[in-house]
Design a protein around this motif. Structure first.
Motif, PDB file in Angstrom:
ATOM      1  N   ILE B 293       0.854  -1.198   0.000  1.00 47.51           N
ATOM      2  CA  ILE B 293       0.000   0.000   0.000  1.00 47.51           C
ATOM      3  C   ILE B 293       0.886   1.243   0.000  1.00 47.51           C
ATOM      4  O   ILE B 293       1.780   1.370   0.832  1.00 47.51           O
ATOM      5  N   ILE B 294       0.655   2.119  -0.946  1.00 44.67           N
ATOM      6  CA  ILE B 294       1.441   3.341  -1.076  1.00 44.67           C
ATOM      7  C   ILE B 294       0.651   4.504  -0.476  1.00 44.67           C
ATOM      8  O   ILE B 294      -0.525   4.689  -0.789  1.00 44.67           O
ATOM      9  N   GLY B 355      -9.788   5.797  -0.249  1.00 45.21           N
ATOM     10  CA  GLY B 355      -9.863   6.768   0.832  1.00 45.21           C
ATOM     11  C   GLY B 355      -9.583   6.125   2.175  1.00 45.21           C
ATOM     12  O   GLY B 355      -9.420   4.912   2.286  1.00 45.21           O
ATOM     13  N   LEU B 356      -9.544   6.970   3.187  1.00 44.87           N
ATOM     14  CA  LEU B 356      -9.190   6.562   4.542  1.00 44.87           C
ATOM     15  C   LEU B 356      -9.965   5.348   5.057  1.00 44.87           C
ATOM     16  O   LEU B 356      -9.380   4.354   5.479  1.00 44.87           O
ATOM     17  N   GLU B 357     -11.288   5.443   5.011  1.00 47.28           N
ATOM     18  CA  GLU B 357     -12.080   4.382   5.632  1.00 47.28           C
ATOM     19  C   GLU B 357     -12.066   3.085   4.829  1.00 47.28           C
ATOM     20  O   GLU B 357     -12.113   1.994   5.382  1.00 47.28           O
ATOM     21  N   GLU B 358     -11.966   3.228   3.487  1.00 42.24           N
ATOM     22  CA  GLU B 358     -11.961   2.032   2.649  1.00 42.24           C
ATOM     23  C   GLU B 358     -10.679   1.220   2.856  1.00 42.24           C
ATOM     24  O   GLU B 358     -10.683   0.006   2.800  1.00 42.24           O
ATOM     25  N   ILE B 359      -9.560   1.928   3.056  1.00 42.94           N
ATOM     26  CA  ILE B 359      -8.276   1.241   3.003  1.00 42.94           C
ATOM     27  C   ILE B 359      -7.793   0.781   4.374  1.00 42.94           C
ATOM     28  O   ILE B 359      -7.040  -0.184   4.477  1.00 42.94           O
ATOM     29  N   ASN B 360      -8.230   1.440   5.451  1.00 45.86           N
ATOM     30  CA  ASN B 360      -7.659   1.122   6.764  1.00 45.86           C
ATOM     31  C   ASN B 360      -7.692  -0.361   7.138  1.00 45.86           C
ATOM     32  O   ASN B 360      -6.706  -0.872   7.654  1.00 45.86           O
ATOM     33  N   PRO B 361      -8.778  -1.091   6.864  1.00 49.44           N
ATOM     34  CA  PRO B 361      -8.776  -2.520   7.213  1.00 49.44           C
ATOM     35  C   PRO B 361      -7.726  -3.312   6.429  1.00 49.44           C
ATOM     36  O   PRO B 361      -7.349  -4.418   6.825  1.00 49.44           O
ATOM     37  N   ILE B 395      -6.351   8.510  11.388  1.00 53.02           N
ATOM     38  CA  ILE B 395      -5.087   8.325  10.666  1.00 53.02           C
ATOM     39  C   ILE B 395      -5.157   7.101   9.762  1.00 53.02           C
ATOM     40  O   ILE B 395      -6.024   6.240   9.907  1.00 53.02           O
ATOM     41  N   LEU B 396      -4.222   7.032   8.843  1.00 55.46           N
ATOM     42  CA  LEU B 396      -4.022   5.824   8.057  1.00 55.46           C
ATOM     43  C   LEU B 396      -3.165   4.888   8.899  1.00 55.46           C
ATOM     44  O   LEU B 396      -2.061   5.248   9.315  1.00 55.46           O
ATOM     45  N   SER B 399       1.049   1.445  10.533  1.00 60.81           N
ATOM     46  CA  SER B 399       1.882   0.651  11.448  1.00 60.81           C
ATOM     47  C   SER B 399       1.443  -0.805  11.488  1.00 60.81           C
ATOM     48  O   SER B 399       2.178  -1.667  11.945  1.00 60.81           O
ATOM     49  N   LYS B 400       0.240  -1.096  10.993  1.00 64.65           N
ATOM     50  CA  LYS B 400      -0.231  -2.482  11.025  1.00 64.65           C
ATOM     51  C   LYS B 400       0.370  -3.319   9.904  1.00 64.65           C
ATOM     52  O   LYS B 400       0.276  -4.546   9.917  1.00 64.65           O
ATOM     53  N   ALA B 401       0.959  -2.675   8.920  1.00 62.02           N
ATOM     54  CA  ALA B 401       1.617  -3.427   7.842  1.00 62.02           C
ATOM     55  C   ALA B 401       2.864  -4.106   8.401  1.00 62.02           C
ATOM     56  O   ALA B 401       3.426  -3.667   9.397  1.00 62.02           O
TER      57      ALA B 401
END
Lengths: 95, 446
Positions: B293-294, B355-361, B395-396, B399-401
Protein backbone atom coordinates in the motif's frame (compact mmCIF):
# COMPACT_ATOMS: atom_id res chain seq x y z
CA UNK A 1 -38.51 41.26 -5.64
CA UNK A 2 -38.96 41.10 -1.92
CA UNK A 3 -36.09 40.22 0.34
CA UNK A 4 -38.12 37.37 1.76
CA UNK A 5 -38.59 35.83 -1.67
CA UNK A 6 -34.87 36.14 -2.52
CA UNK A 7 -33.97 34.72 0.87
CA UNK A 8 -36.20 31.71 0.16
CA UNK A 9 -34.37 31.08 -3.09
CA UNK A 10 -31.01 31.50 -1.38
CA UNK A 11 -31.75 29.08 1.44
CA UNK A 12 -33.30 26.44 -0.80
CA UNK A 13 -30.27 26.74 -3.11
CA UNK A 14 -27.97 26.16 -0.15
CA UNK A 15 -29.87 22.94 0.50
CA UNK A 16 -29.58 21.86 -3.13
CA UNK A 17 -25.87 22.68 -2.98
CA UNK A 18 -25.47 20.68 0.20
CA UNK A 19 -27.06 17.53 -1.22
CA UNK A 20 -25.44 17.77 -4.63
CA UNK A 21 -21.96 18.31 -3.19
CA UNK A 22 -22.43 15.47 -0.70
CA UNK A 23 -22.67 13.18 -3.71
CA UNK A 24 -19.31 14.26 -5.14
CA UNK A 25 -16.70 11.53 -4.87
CA UNK A 26 -13.68 12.59 -2.75
CA UNK A 27 -11.33 11.72 -5.64
CA UNK A 28 -12.87 14.63 -7.57
CA UNK A 29 -12.67 17.22 -4.80
CA UNK A 30 -9.99 19.19 -6.65
CA UNK A 31 -12.06 19.47 -9.85
CA UNK A 32 -15.07 20.33 -7.66
CA UNK A 33 -13.17 23.33 -6.31
CA UNK A 34 -12.20 24.49 -9.74
CA UNK A 35 -15.63 23.93 -11.33
CA UNK A 36 -17.34 25.78 -8.51
CA UNK A 37 -14.68 28.45 -8.83
CA UNK A 38 -15.46 28.83 -12.52
CA UNK A 39 -19.21 29.06 -12.04
CA UNK A 40 -18.80 31.70 -9.33
CA UNK A 41 -17.71 33.82 -12.32
CA UNK A 42 -21.48 34.19 -12.93
CA UNK A 43 -20.97 37.55 -11.24
CA UNK A 44 -20.07 38.62 -14.80
CA UNK A 45 -23.77 39.02 -15.58
CA UNK A 46 -24.02 41.51 -12.73
CA UNK A 47 -21.07 43.38 -14.23
CA UNK A 48 -22.77 43.35 -17.66
CA UNK A 49 -26.05 44.54 -16.16
CA UNK A 50 -24.31 47.40 -14.38
CA UNK A 51 -22.38 48.33 -17.51
CA UNK A 52 -25.63 48.43 -19.48
CA UNK A 53 -27.00 51.06 -17.11
CA UNK A 54 -24.12 53.49 -17.61
CA UNK A 55 -25.10 56.44 -19.81
CA UNK A 56 -21.66 57.79 -20.48
CA UNK A 57 -18.14 56.76 -19.65
CA UNK A 58 -17.81 57.15 -15.90
CA UNK A 59 -16.41 55.37 -12.88
CA UNK A 60 -19.25 52.84 -12.84
CA UNK A 61 -18.56 51.80 -16.37
CA UNK A 62 -14.84 51.56 -15.73
CA UNK A 63 -15.39 49.41 -12.63
CA UNK A 64 -17.85 47.18 -14.51
CA UNK A 65 -15.38 46.80 -17.36
CA UNK A 66 -12.60 45.68 -15.02
CA UNK A 67 -15.09 43.37 -13.29
CA UNK A 68 -16.00 41.82 -16.66
CA UNK A 69 -12.31 41.23 -17.31
CA UNK A 70 -11.68 39.63 -13.91
CA UNK A 71 -14.81 37.47 -13.97
CA UNK A 72 -13.95 36.28 -17.49
CA UNK A 73 -10.47 35.36 -16.30
CA UNK A 74 -12.11 33.34 -13.53
CA UNK A 75 -14.53 31.65 -15.95
CA UNK A 76 -12.11 30.75 -18.74
CA UNK A 77 -9.26 29.87 -16.38
CA UNK A 78 -11.52 27.84 -14.09
CA UNK A 79 -13.22 25.78 -16.79
CA UNK A 80 -9.92 25.13 -18.60
CA UNK A 81 -8.20 23.93 -15.43
CA UNK A 82 -11.20 21.72 -14.59
CA UNK A 83 -11.23 20.26 -18.06
CA UNK A 84 -7.52 19.49 -17.88
CA UNK A 85 -7.95 17.77 -14.54
CA UNK A 86 -11.00 15.78 -15.58
CA UNK A 87 -9.25 14.53 -18.71
CA UNK A 88 -6.79 12.80 -16.37
CA UNK A 89 -9.54 10.74 -14.79
CA UNK A 90 -10.40 8.91 -18.00
CA UNK A 91 -10.48 5.13 -18.00
CA UNK A 92 -7.80 3.38 -20.02
CA UNK A 93 -10.19 2.01 -22.64
CA UNK A 94 -11.64 5.46 -23.35
CA UNK A 95 -8.49 6.80 -24.98
CA UNK B 1 -36.06 39.78 -28.93
CA UNK B 2 -36.12 37.56 -25.86
CA UNK B 3 -36.99 40.36 -23.44
CA UNK B 4 -36.63 40.47 -19.69
CA UNK B 5 -38.83 37.47 -19.01
CA UNK B 6 -36.89 35.44 -21.54
CA UNK B 7 -33.69 36.50 -19.80
CA UNK B 8 -35.12 35.33 -16.51
CA UNK B 9 -35.91 31.92 -18.01
CA UNK B 10 -32.40 31.67 -19.44
CA UNK B 11 -30.92 32.48 -16.04
CA UNK B 12 -33.00 29.67 -14.59
CA UNK B 13 -31.72 27.26 -17.26
CA UNK B 14 -28.13 28.37 -16.58
CA UNK B 15 -28.63 27.75 -12.85
CA UNK B 16 -29.90 24.26 -13.60
CA UNK B 17 -26.84 23.62 -15.78
CA UNK B 18 -24.60 24.58 -12.86
CA UNK B 19 -26.41 22.27 -10.46
CA UNK B 20 -26.07 19.41 -12.93
CA UNK B 21 -22.41 20.32 -13.56
CA UNK B 22 -21.62 19.70 -9.91
CA UNK B 23 -23.87 16.65 -9.87
CA UNK B 24 -21.74 15.25 -12.73
CA UNK B 25 -18.74 15.18 -10.43
CA UNK B 26 -20.27 12.32 -8.46
CA UNK B 27 -18.45 9.94 -10.79
CA UNK B 28 -15.35 10.27 -13.00
CA UNK B 29 -17.48 8.90 -15.86
CA UNK B 30 -19.93 11.82 -15.92
CA UNK B 31 -17.55 14.51 -14.71
CA UNK B 32 -16.42 15.84 -18.10
CA UNK B 33 -19.96 16.12 -19.39
CA UNK B 34 -20.78 17.99 -16.21
CA UNK B 35 -18.00 20.46 -16.80
CA UNK B 36 -19.16 21.02 -20.38
CA UNK B 37 -22.70 21.60 -19.16
CA UNK B 38 -21.30 24.24 -16.80
CA UNK B 39 -19.55 25.97 -19.70
CA UNK B 40 -22.74 25.82 -21.74
CA UNK B 41 -24.78 27.39 -18.95
CA UNK B 42 -22.24 30.16 -18.49
CA UNK B 43 -22.09 30.90 -22.22
CA UNK B 44 -25.88 30.98 -22.42
CA UNK B 45 -26.24 33.38 -19.50
CA UNK B 46 -23.57 35.76 -20.80
CA UNK B 47 -24.85 35.79 -24.39
CA UNK B 48 -28.45 36.38 -23.35
CA UNK B 49 -27.41 39.22 -21.05
CA UNK B 50 -25.43 40.88 -23.83
CA UNK B 51 -28.38 40.58 -26.22
CA UNK B 52 -31.08 41.83 -23.88
CA UNK B 53 -29.03 44.54 -22.18
CA UNK B 54 -26.81 46.16 -24.79
CA UNK B 55 -24.25 48.48 -23.27
CA UNK B 56 -22.97 51.78 -24.55
CA UNK B 57 -19.58 50.21 -24.98
CA UNK B 58 -20.14 46.65 -26.18
CA UNK B 59 -16.84 46.66 -28.02
CA UNK B 60 -14.95 47.46 -24.83
CA UNK B 61 -16.78 44.69 -22.97
CA UNK B 62 -16.10 42.14 -25.68
CA UNK B 63 -12.43 43.07 -25.86
CA UNK B 64 -12.11 42.79 -22.08
CA UNK B 65 -13.71 39.34 -22.21
CA UNK B 66 -11.61 38.27 -25.17
CA UNK B 67 -8.36 39.38 -23.55
CA UNK B 68 -9.32 37.59 -20.33
CA UNK B 69 -10.13 34.44 -22.32
CA UNK B 70 -6.69 34.50 -23.96
CA UNK B 71 -4.83 35.01 -20.70
CA UNK B 72 -7.03 32.60 -18.73
CA UNK B 73 -6.91 29.71 -21.19
CA UNK B 74 -3.21 30.15 -21.92
CA UNK B 75 -2.24 30.23 -18.24
CA UNK B 76 -4.53 27.34 -17.32
CA UNK B 77 -2.99 25.19 -20.04
CA UNK B 78 0.56 26.20 -19.25
CA UNK B 79 0.57 25.63 -15.51
CA UNK B 80 1.99 22.43 -14.02
CA UNK B 81 -0.38 20.06 -12.24
CA UNK B 82 1.70 20.33 -9.07
CA UNK B 83 0.96 24.06 -9.03
CA UNK B 84 -2.82 23.54 -9.09
CA UNK B 85 -3.54 24.68 -5.51
CA UNK B 86 -2.04 28.11 -6.10
CA UNK B 87 -3.73 28.54 -9.49
CA UNK B 88 -7.10 27.77 -7.96
CA UNK B 89 -6.38 30.15 -5.10
CA UNK B 90 -5.48 32.90 -7.57
CA UNK B 91 -8.57 32.39 -9.74
CA UNK B 92 -10.70 32.41 -6.61
CA UNK B 93 -9.19 35.74 -5.56
CA UNK B 94 -9.86 37.20 -8.99
CA UNK B 95 -13.53 36.19 -8.69
CA UNK B 96 -13.75 37.79 -5.26
CA UNK B 97 -12.28 41.06 -6.54
CA UNK B 98 -14.75 41.04 -9.40
CA UNK B 99 -17.64 40.94 -6.89
CA UNK B 100 -16.10 43.86 -5.00
CA UNK B 101 -15.88 45.99 -8.16
CA UNK B 102 -19.41 45.15 -9.32
CA UNK B 103 -20.74 46.00 -5.87
CA UNK B 104 -18.94 49.34 -5.87
CA UNK B 105 -20.14 50.16 -9.38
CA UNK B 106 -23.71 49.48 -8.29
CA UNK B 107 -23.40 51.70 -5.25
CA UNK B 108 -21.87 54.54 -7.31
CA UNK B 109 -24.79 54.23 -9.70
CA UNK B 110 -27.32 54.37 -6.85
CA UNK B 111 -30.82 52.89 -6.70
CA UNK B 112 -29.58 49.72 -5.10
CA UNK B 113 -29.82 48.19 -1.66
CA UNK B 114 -26.70 49.37 0.14
CA UNK B 115 -27.07 46.61 2.66
CA UNK B 116 -27.02 43.77 0.10
CA UNK B 117 -24.26 45.22 -2.06
CA UNK B 118 -22.02 45.99 0.87
CA UNK B 119 -22.35 42.44 2.20
CA UNK B 120 -21.20 41.20 -1.21
CA UNK B 121 -18.35 43.71 -1.22
CA UNK B 122 -17.11 42.79 2.25
CA UNK B 123 -17.21 39.02 1.66
CA UNK B 124 -15.68 39.38 -1.80
CA UNK B 125 -12.92 41.58 -0.39
CA UNK B 126 -11.98 39.00 2.23
CA UNK B 127 -12.04 36.26 -0.44
CA UNK B 128 -9.77 38.37 -2.67
CA UNK B 129 -6.99 39.27 -0.24
CA UNK B 130 -7.17 35.93 1.58
CA UNK B 131 -6.79 34.03 -1.70
CA UNK B 132 -3.93 36.27 -2.74
CA UNK B 133 -2.05 35.54 0.49
CA UNK B 134 -2.83 31.83 0.09
CA UNK B 135 -1.45 32.03 -3.46
CA UNK B 136 1.79 33.64 -2.27
CA UNK B 137 2.19 31.01 0.43
CA UNK B 138 1.52 28.05 -1.85
CA UNK B 139 3.90 29.51 -4.40
CA UNK B 140 6.53 29.65 -1.67
CA UNK B 141 6.95 33.42 -1.93
CA UNK B 142 5.72 33.99 1.58
CA UNK B 143 6.64 32.14 4.73
CA UNK B 144 4.26 31.62 7.62
CA UNK B 145 4.07 34.63 9.82
CA UNK B 146 3.47 33.75 13.42
CA UNK B 147 3.25 37.25 14.76
CA UNK B 148 2.37 37.50 18.40
CA UNK B 149 -1.09 38.78 19.19
CA UNK B 150 -2.38 37.78 15.76
CA UNK B 151 -5.70 36.76 17.26
CA UNK B 152 -6.20 40.09 19.03
CA UNK B 153 -5.27 42.01 15.88
CA UNK B 154 -7.75 39.95 13.88
CA UNK B 155 -10.53 40.53 16.36
CA UNK B 156 -9.83 44.29 16.34
CA UNK B 157 -9.83 44.41 12.53
CA UNK B 158 -13.00 42.36 12.38
CA UNK B 159 -14.76 44.68 14.85
CA UNK B 160 -13.55 47.65 12.80
CA UNK B 161 -14.98 46.01 9.71
CA UNK B 162 -18.39 45.60 11.31
CA UNK B 163 -18.37 49.19 12.57
CA UNK B 164 -17.46 50.70 9.17
CA UNK B 165 -20.06 48.51 7.54
CA UNK B 166 -22.76 49.74 9.93
CA UNK B 167 -21.51 53.31 9.43
CA UNK B 168 -21.81 52.95 5.66
CA UNK B 169 -25.25 51.36 5.65
CA UNK B 170 -26.60 54.04 8.00
CA UNK B 171 -24.87 57.19 6.73
CA UNK B 172 -24.41 56.19 3.08
CA UNK B 173 -21.17 58.16 3.04
CA UNK B 174 -18.68 57.10 0.41
CA UNK B 175 -15.63 57.33 2.67
CA UNK B 176 -17.18 54.53 4.77
CA UNK B 177 -17.47 52.40 1.63
CA UNK B 178 -13.78 52.84 0.84
CA UNK B 179 -12.90 52.04 4.43
CA UNK B 180 -15.09 48.94 4.22
CA UNK B 181 -13.25 47.73 1.12
CA UNK B 182 -9.90 48.45 2.70
CA UNK B 183 -10.94 46.76 5.97
CA UNK B 184 -12.12 43.65 4.10
CA UNK B 185 -8.81 43.42 2.23
CA UNK B 186 -6.90 43.84 5.48
CA UNK B 187 -8.96 41.26 7.34
CA UNK B 188 -8.62 38.66 4.57
CA UNK B 189 -4.86 39.11 4.66
CA UNK B 190 -4.34 39.06 8.41
CA UNK B 191 -6.59 36.06 8.94
CA UNK B 192 -4.80 34.01 6.28
CA UNK B 193 -1.23 35.02 7.12
CA UNK B 194 -0.70 32.88 10.25
CA UNK B 195 -2.28 29.73 8.77
CA UNK B 196 0.26 27.04 8.00
CA UNK B 197 0.78 24.71 5.07
CA UNK B 198 -1.12 21.62 6.16
CA UNK B 199 -4.19 23.72 6.99
CA UNK B 200 -4.22 25.09 3.45
CA UNK B 201 -6.87 22.67 2.13
CA UNK B 202 -9.26 24.08 4.72
CA UNK B 203 -8.39 27.71 4.06
CA UNK B 204 -8.77 27.33 0.29
CA UNK B 205 -12.18 25.72 0.79
CA UNK B 206 -13.33 28.52 3.08
CA UNK B 207 -12.16 31.19 0.64
CA UNK B 208 -13.92 29.33 -2.17
CA UNK B 209 -17.14 29.47 -0.16
CA UNK B 210 -16.61 33.19 0.41
CA UNK B 211 -16.32 34.00 -3.27
CA UNK B 212 -19.60 32.14 -3.78
CA UNK B 213 -21.44 33.96 -1.01
CA UNK B 214 -20.07 37.27 -2.32
CA UNK B 215 -21.76 36.54 -5.66
CA UNK B 216 -24.98 35.75 -3.78
CA UNK B 217 -24.74 39.11 -1.99
CA UNK B 218 -24.44 40.92 -5.32
CA UNK B 219 -27.39 38.82 -6.55
CA UNK B 220 -29.54 40.07 -3.66
CA UNK B 221 -28.81 43.69 -4.51
CA UNK B 222 -29.75 43.18 -8.18
CA UNK B 223 -32.63 40.77 -7.45
CA UNK B 224 -30.80 38.42 -9.80
CA UNK B 225 -31.83 34.84 -9.12
CA UNK B 226 -29.02 33.26 -11.17
CA UNK B 227 -26.43 34.95 -8.99
CA UNK B 228 -28.18 33.97 -5.78
CA UNK B 229 -28.57 30.31 -6.76
CA UNK B 230 -25.07 29.93 -8.19
CA UNK B 231 -23.45 31.78 -5.31
CA UNK B 232 -25.28 29.56 -2.82
CA UNK B 233 -24.12 26.44 -4.68
CA UNK B 234 -20.50 27.54 -4.59
CA UNK B 235 -20.83 28.65 -0.99
CA UNK B 236 -22.32 25.32 0.04
CA UNK B 237 -19.62 23.44 -1.86
CA UNK B 238 -16.78 25.34 -0.18
CA UNK B 239 -18.39 25.01 3.24
CA UNK B 240 -18.90 21.27 2.92
CA UNK B 241 -15.32 20.75 1.77
CA UNK B 242 -14.01 22.85 4.64
CA UNK B 243 -16.07 20.91 7.17
CA UNK B 244 -15.02 17.57 5.68
CA UNK B 245 -11.36 18.62 5.95
CA UNK B 246 -11.66 19.85 9.53
CA UNK B 247 -13.33 16.59 10.46
CA UNK B 248 -10.49 14.65 8.87
CA UNK B 249 -8.05 16.59 11.04
CA UNK B 250 -10.20 16.63 14.16
CA UNK B 251 -9.86 20.42 14.26
CA UNK B 252 -12.50 23.09 14.14
CA UNK B 253 -12.56 26.08 11.82
CA UNK B 254 -11.81 28.24 14.85
CA UNK B 255 -8.69 26.13 15.54
CA UNK B 256 -7.48 26.55 11.98
CA UNK B 257 -7.61 30.33 12.05
CA UNK B 258 -6.91 31.03 15.71
CA UNK B 259 -4.84 28.15 17.03
CA UNK B 260 -2.20 27.73 14.40
CA UNK B 261 0.42 25.13 15.15
CA UNK B 262 3.83 26.49 15.95
CA UNK B 263 6.12 24.57 13.69
CA UNK B 264 8.79 23.10 15.91
CA UNK B 265 12.27 21.95 15.08
CA UNK B 266 13.52 18.43 15.66
CA UNK B 267 13.53 18.48 19.42
CA UNK B 268 14.64 15.54 21.53
CA UNK B 269 14.61 13.40 18.44
CA UNK B 270 18.32 13.09 17.90
CA UNK B 271 18.74 10.91 20.98
CA UNK B 272 16.73 8.09 19.44
CA UNK B 273 17.85 6.22 16.40
CA UNK B 274 15.65 5.07 13.60
CA UNK B 275 16.56 2.12 11.40
CA UNK B 276 17.70 3.24 8.01
CA UNK B 277 16.86 1.16 4.98
CA UNK B 278 18.20 1.32 1.46
CA UNK B 279 16.34 1.44 -1.86
CA UNK B 280 17.63 -2.12 -2.42
CA UNK B 281 15.88 -3.27 0.77
CA UNK B 282 12.67 -1.60 -0.34
CA UNK B 283 12.88 -3.15 -3.80
CA UNK B 284 13.58 -6.62 -2.39
CA UNK B 285 10.78 -6.53 0.17
CA UNK B 286 8.22 -5.19 -2.28
CA UNK B 287 9.11 -7.71 -5.01
CA UNK B 288 8.41 -10.51 -2.60
CA UNK B 289 5.30 -9.00 -1.11
CA UNK B 290 1.80 -10.00 -2.07
CA UNK B 291 0.26 -6.66 -1.07
CA UNK B 292 1.79 -3.19 -1.02
CA UNK B 293 0.00 0.00 0.00
CA UNK B 294 1.44 3.34 -1.08
CA UNK B 295 0.65 6.37 1.09
CA UNK B 296 1.44 9.69 -0.62
CA UNK B 297 1.60 13.09 1.08
CA UNK B 298 2.62 16.62 0.22
CA UNK B 299 6.25 15.48 -0.12
CA UNK B 300 5.26 13.49 -3.20
CA UNK B 301 3.73 16.59 -4.77
CA UNK B 302 6.63 18.91 -3.99
CA UNK B 303 9.15 16.41 -5.38
CA UNK B 304 6.98 15.57 -8.40
CA UNK B 305 7.38 11.87 -7.57
CA UNK B 306 4.04 10.68 -8.97
CA UNK B 307 5.45 9.33 -12.26
CA UNK B 308 8.24 7.41 -10.51
CA UNK B 309 5.63 6.05 -8.12
CA UNK B 310 3.34 4.92 -10.95
CA UNK B 311 6.34 3.27 -12.60
CA UNK B 312 7.15 1.41 -9.40
CA UNK B 313 3.54 0.29 -8.99
CA UNK B 314 3.33 -0.95 -12.59
CA UNK B 315 6.51 -3.00 -12.37
CA UNK B 316 5.44 -4.53 -9.07
CA UNK B 317 2.08 -5.44 -10.51
CA UNK B 318 3.12 -6.66 -13.96
CA UNK B 319 6.41 -8.35 -13.16
CA UNK B 320 5.91 -9.60 -9.61
CA UNK B 321 2.08 -9.83 -9.46
CA UNK B 322 1.93 -7.72 -6.33
CA UNK B 323 -1.42 -6.21 -5.35
CA UNK B 324 -0.58 -2.49 -5.21
CA UNK B 325 -3.02 0.01 -3.72
CA UNK B 326 -2.85 3.72 -3.00
CA UNK B 327 -4.19 5.17 0.25
CA UNK B 328 -5.15 8.83 0.39
CA UNK B 329 -5.91 10.72 3.57
CA UNK B 330 -8.53 13.47 3.08
CA UNK B 331 -6.12 16.21 4.10
CA UNK B 332 -3.03 14.94 2.27
CA UNK B 333 -1.53 17.74 0.19
CA UNK B 334 -2.44 21.38 -0.04
CA UNK B 335 -5.98 21.26 -1.40
CA UNK B 336 -8.88 18.81 -1.29
CA UNK B 337 -8.27 16.00 -3.78
CA UNK B 338 -4.70 17.17 -4.50
CA UNK B 339 -3.15 13.66 -4.39
CA UNK B 340 -5.89 12.14 -6.55
CA UNK B 341 -5.23 14.60 -9.37
CA UNK B 342 -1.48 14.03 -9.30
CA UNK B 343 -1.88 10.24 -9.34
CA UNK B 344 -4.40 10.56 -12.15
CA UNK B 345 -1.88 12.70 -14.02
CA UNK B 346 0.63 9.85 -13.76
CA UNK B 347 -2.14 7.55 -15.09
CA UNK B 348 -2.64 5.57 -11.91
CA UNK B 349 -5.95 3.75 -12.35
CA UNK B 350 -8.46 5.39 -9.99
CA UNK B 351 -9.84 1.97 -9.08
CA UNK B 352 -6.55 1.42 -7.22
CA UNK B 353 -6.86 4.63 -5.20
CA UNK B 354 -8.71 4.42 -1.90
CA UNK B 355 -9.86 6.77 0.83
CA UNK B 356 -9.19 6.56 4.54
CA UNK B 357 -12.08 4.38 5.63
CA UNK B 358 -11.96 2.03 2.65
CA UNK B 359 -8.28 1.24 3.00
CA UNK B 360 -7.66 1.12 6.76
CA UNK B 361 -8.78 -2.52 7.21
CA UNK B 362 -6.29 -3.46 4.46
CA UNK B 363 -3.14 -2.48 6.30
CA UNK B 364 -3.33 -5.52 8.57
CA UNK B 365 -2.88 -7.86 5.61
CA UNK B 366 -0.36 -5.65 3.78
CA UNK B 367 3.27 -6.73 3.59
CA UNK B 368 4.65 -3.30 2.89
CA UNK B 369 3.37 0.25 3.45
CA UNK B 370 5.35 2.74 1.38
CA UNK B 371 4.81 6.16 2.95
CA UNK B 372 6.11 8.89 0.68
CA UNK B 373 6.26 12.47 1.90
CA UNK B 374 3.59 12.05 4.55
CA UNK B 375 3.92 12.16 8.31
CA UNK B 376 1.16 13.45 10.61
CA UNK B 377 -1.57 11.48 8.82
CA UNK B 378 0.11 8.22 9.93
CA UNK B 379 1.03 9.24 13.49
CA UNK B 380 -0.33 6.68 15.98
CA UNK B 381 -0.18 9.24 18.80
CA UNK B 382 -3.39 10.62 17.30
CA UNK B 383 -5.10 7.56 18.75
CA UNK B 384 -3.24 7.06 22.00
CA UNK B 385 -1.81 10.31 23.35
CA UNK B 386 -4.43 12.77 24.59
CA UNK B 387 -1.76 15.47 24.97
CA UNK B 388 -0.70 15.31 21.33
CA UNK B 389 -1.86 18.13 19.08
CA UNK B 390 -3.05 15.44 16.69
CA UNK B 391 -5.18 13.62 19.24
CA UNK B 392 -8.47 12.48 17.77
CA UNK B 393 -7.46 12.88 14.14
CA UNK B 394 -8.32 9.80 12.07
CA UNK B 395 -5.09 8.33 10.67
CA UNK B 396 -4.02 5.82 8.06
CA UNK B 397 -3.00 2.84 10.14
CA UNK B 398 0.23 2.07 8.31
CA UNK B 399 1.88 0.65 11.45
CA UNK B 400 -0.23 -2.48 11.03
CA UNK B 401 1.62 -3.43 7.84
CA UNK B 402 4.45 -5.94 8.25
CA UNK B 403 7.07 -3.44 7.11
CA UNK B 404 6.74 0.32 6.82
CA UNK B 405 9.01 2.41 4.61
CA UNK B 406 9.11 6.15 5.24
CA UNK B 407 10.52 8.17 2.37
CA UNK B 408 11.49 11.46 4.02
CA UNK B 409 14.15 14.10 3.92
CA UNK B 410 14.84 13.94 7.66
CA UNK B 411 13.46 12.77 10.97
CA UNK B 412 11.83 16.15 11.55
CA UNK B 413 8.55 16.48 13.36
CA UNK B 414 5.44 16.81 11.25
CA UNK B 415 3.70 20.05 10.43
CA UNK B 416 1.76 19.81 13.68
CA UNK B 417 5.00 19.75 15.66
CA UNK B 418 4.19 16.26 16.87
CA UNK B 419 6.88 13.60 16.84
CA UNK B 420 6.04 10.43 15.02
CA UNK B 421 6.98 7.39 17.15
CA UNK B 422 6.45 5.25 14.09
CA UNK B 423 9.90 6.29 12.81
CA UNK B 424 11.43 4.32 15.70
CA UNK B 425 9.16 1.29 15.52
CA UNK B 426 10.71 -2.14 14.96
CA UNK B 427 8.99 -2.68 11.65
CA UNK B 428 9.90 0.75 10.21
CA UNK B 429 12.74 1.48 7.82
CA UNK B 430 13.59 5.05 6.87
CA UNK B 431 14.56 5.91 3.31
CA UNK B 432 16.18 9.33 3.50
CA UNK B 433 16.17 11.64 0.54
CA UNK B 434 14.09 13.34 -2.09
CA UNK B 435 10.83 11.45 -2.71
CA UNK B 436 11.35 11.27 -6.46
CA UNK B 437 15.04 10.26 -6.35
CA UNK B 438 14.48 7.57 -3.73
CA UNK B 439 11.56 6.08 -5.65
CA UNK B 440 13.57 6.09 -8.88
CA UNK B 441 16.36 4.23 -7.09
CA UNK B 442 13.86 1.67 -5.85
CA UNK B 443 12.61 1.22 -9.42
CA UNK B 444 16.20 0.76 -10.64
CA UNK B 445 16.61 -2.09 -8.17
CA UNK B 446 13.43 -3.94 -9.05
Amino acid sequence: MSLLFLMTIFILSCFIGYFVVQGVTPALHAPLMSVSNAISGIVIIAALTTAALAEDFNNEELLSLIAVFLASLNIFGGFTVSNRMLKLFKKKDEK
Amino acid sequence: MIGFEGLYVIYLIASMCFILAIRGLSSPKTARNGNQLGMFGMGLAVLATLLVLPTRNDLGILSAGFLAALIGIWTANKVKMTALPQVIALLNGVGGLSSVLVGMAQILRGQVSLFDSSVGIAIGGVAFSGSLIAFFKLQGWLKNKHFSGANIINIIIFSGLIITWAEFVMTERMYALYMLVFGAFLFGATITLPVGGADMPIVISVLNAFSGFAASGIGFSLSNVALIITGALVGASGTILALAMTKAMNRSLVDVFFKTFTESEEKDFQSRTARVGSPQDAAFLMENASKVIIVPGYGMASAGAQYALKNMASILKDKYHVDVKFAIHPVAGRMPGHMNVLLAEAKVDYDKVFGLEEINPDFETADVAYVIGANDITNPLAKTDASSPLYGMPILEVSKAKTVFFVKRSLGAGYSGAQNPLFFADNTLMLYGDAKKVTEEVVANL
